[in-house]
Design an enzyme around this catalytic site. Structure first.
Site, PDB file in Angstrom:
ATOM      1  N   PHE A  87       0.804  -1.227   0.000  1.00 52.40           N
ATOM      2  CA  PHE A  87       0.000   0.000   0.000  1.00 52.40           C
ATOM      3  C   PHE A  87       0.837   1.277   0.000  1.00 52.40           C
ATOM      4  O   PHE A  87       0.380   2.332   0.456  1.00 52.40           O
ATOM      5  CB  PHE A  87      -0.970   0.017   1.205  1.00 52.40           C
ATOM      6  CG  PHE A  87      -1.769  -1.242   1.352  1.00 52.40           C
ATOM      7  CD1 PHE A  87      -2.807  -1.530   0.490  1.00 52.40           C
ATOM      8  CD2 PHE A  87      -1.472  -2.159   2.361  1.00 52.40           C
ATOM      9  CE1 PHE A  87      -3.542  -2.701   0.611  1.00 52.40           C
ATOM     10  CE2 PHE A  87      -2.200  -3.327   2.502  1.00 52.40           C
ATOM     11  CZ  PHE A  87      -3.239  -3.606   1.617  1.00 52.40           C
ATOM     12  N   GLU A 162       5.062  -6.410  -9.237  1.00 49.30           N
ATOM     13  CA  GLU A 162       5.169  -7.561  -8.333  1.00 49.30           C
ATOM     14  C   GLU A 162       6.430  -8.358  -8.661  1.00 49.30           C
ATOM     15  O   GLU A 162       6.423  -9.593  -8.764  1.00 49.30           O
ATOM     16  CB  GLU A 162       3.932  -8.447  -8.451  1.00 49.30           C
ATOM     17  CG  GLU A 162       2.617  -7.756  -8.142  1.00 49.30           C
ATOM     18  CD  GLU A 162       2.488  -7.322  -6.687  1.00 49.30           C
ATOM     19  OE1 GLU A 162       3.339  -7.714  -5.856  1.00 49.30           O
ATOM     20  OE2 GLU A 162       1.534  -6.578  -6.376  1.00 49.30           O
TER      21      GLU A 162
END
Length: 281
Positions: A87, A162
């Site tokens: 986040f 990612e």
């Protein structure tokens, strides 16, 4: 009178002969940087020149040869790394960078791990819903073949989201930037929920032109959050999840949270032991 004139002519000729020679700028072509060596005679000079040519040919051979893989193309590559906790806006920063490159006329491609299927496999999606089409792969090494050589040669910028899930991240970045002249933007977690190294993201840092460390906001106090706290009892490193599984925390609340989680595990362990003991009675 004639003797005086003759004497003056002899003096002028002698002065001209002794004056230094002035070479016009550009009279001789400049040598290539590789060959800008002190001029020597004999076998030593020939050996040095031959060695320099051999090194140059070997370097071009390692880089693949040809116009698409020449030395100048290899020097144009870049690697930029974006890291931080969950986040922190890593994917948002990645998309902004890639979109800016596309806006400047470059051809861009996005890649993500096929392990992350929270929002589908055909897009890189931020937590606030912004998305961009991508390739979902299990290994980065397969990207070249899947895209095709002709299409790959036209790509200027490769974004990887990612990145912690790719075991071949280091090798891919080396080849894409150093050999193929691509701009590679890598976004991923630098550490797992235990604050241990996660995947190969940190291995790419020594290769990088720039490294950006992002922070989130601690969900418990609002201060800058550098770490990711896992809310569940699951202990495996790779656990895909969002706010239901993880939350960003500051150092203080990370340590407090670890104490609470460990205490919870002990209590749950005791409860399970009690239930098992009662069931055996």
């Amino acid at each position: 009178m004639r003797s005086i004139c003759a004497m003056r002519s002899l003096l002028a000729a002698a002065a001209a002969a002794s004056a230094p020679t002035v070479l016009r700028a550009g009279a001789f072509p400049l040598l290539p940087p590789l060959l800008s060596l002190p001029l020597r005679r004999g076998r030593a000079a020939r050996n040095m020149l031959g060695a320099a040519r051999t090194v140059s040919a070997a370097a071009q051979s390692r880089l693949g040869g040809g116009a698409a893989m020449d030395v100048r193309a290899a020097q144009s590559g870049e690697i930029h790394v974006i890291v931080g906790p969950m986040f922190a806006g890593k994917t948002t920063a990645l998309l902004r960078r890639v979109q800016a490159e596309a806006g400047s006329g470059r051809t861009v491609v996005l890649i993500k791990s096929d392990k992350d299927n929270r929002y589908g496999l055909d897009s890189v999606v931020t937590h606030d819903g912004t998305k961009m089409a991508c390739w979902a792969l299990s290994e980065l090494s397969s990207f070249h073949d899947k895209l095709g050589m002709e299409a790959y040669d036209k790509v200027d910028v490769i974004g990887i989201d990612e990145a912690q899930f790719f075991d071949d991240l280091y090798d891919f970045c080396c080849k894409a930037a150093d050999r193929d002249g691509k701009i590679v933007v890598v976004a991923g977690l630098d550490g797992d929920y235990k604050r241990k190294k996660f995947g190969s993201v940190l291995d790419v840092v020594p290769l990088a032109d720039s490294v950006t460390k992002l922070t989130a906001r601690c969900e418990l106090c609002g201060r800058r959050a550098f770490f990711t706290l896992r809310k569940t009892q699951e202990t495996k490193t790779e656990l895909i999840g969002g706010a239901d599984v993880y939350m960003p925390v500051c150092r203080h609340h990370y340590l407090d949270g670890q104490v609470v989680i460990e205490a919870t595990r002990v209590v749950l362990g005791l409860d399970r032991s009690t239930v098992t003991a009662q069931a055996l009675k």
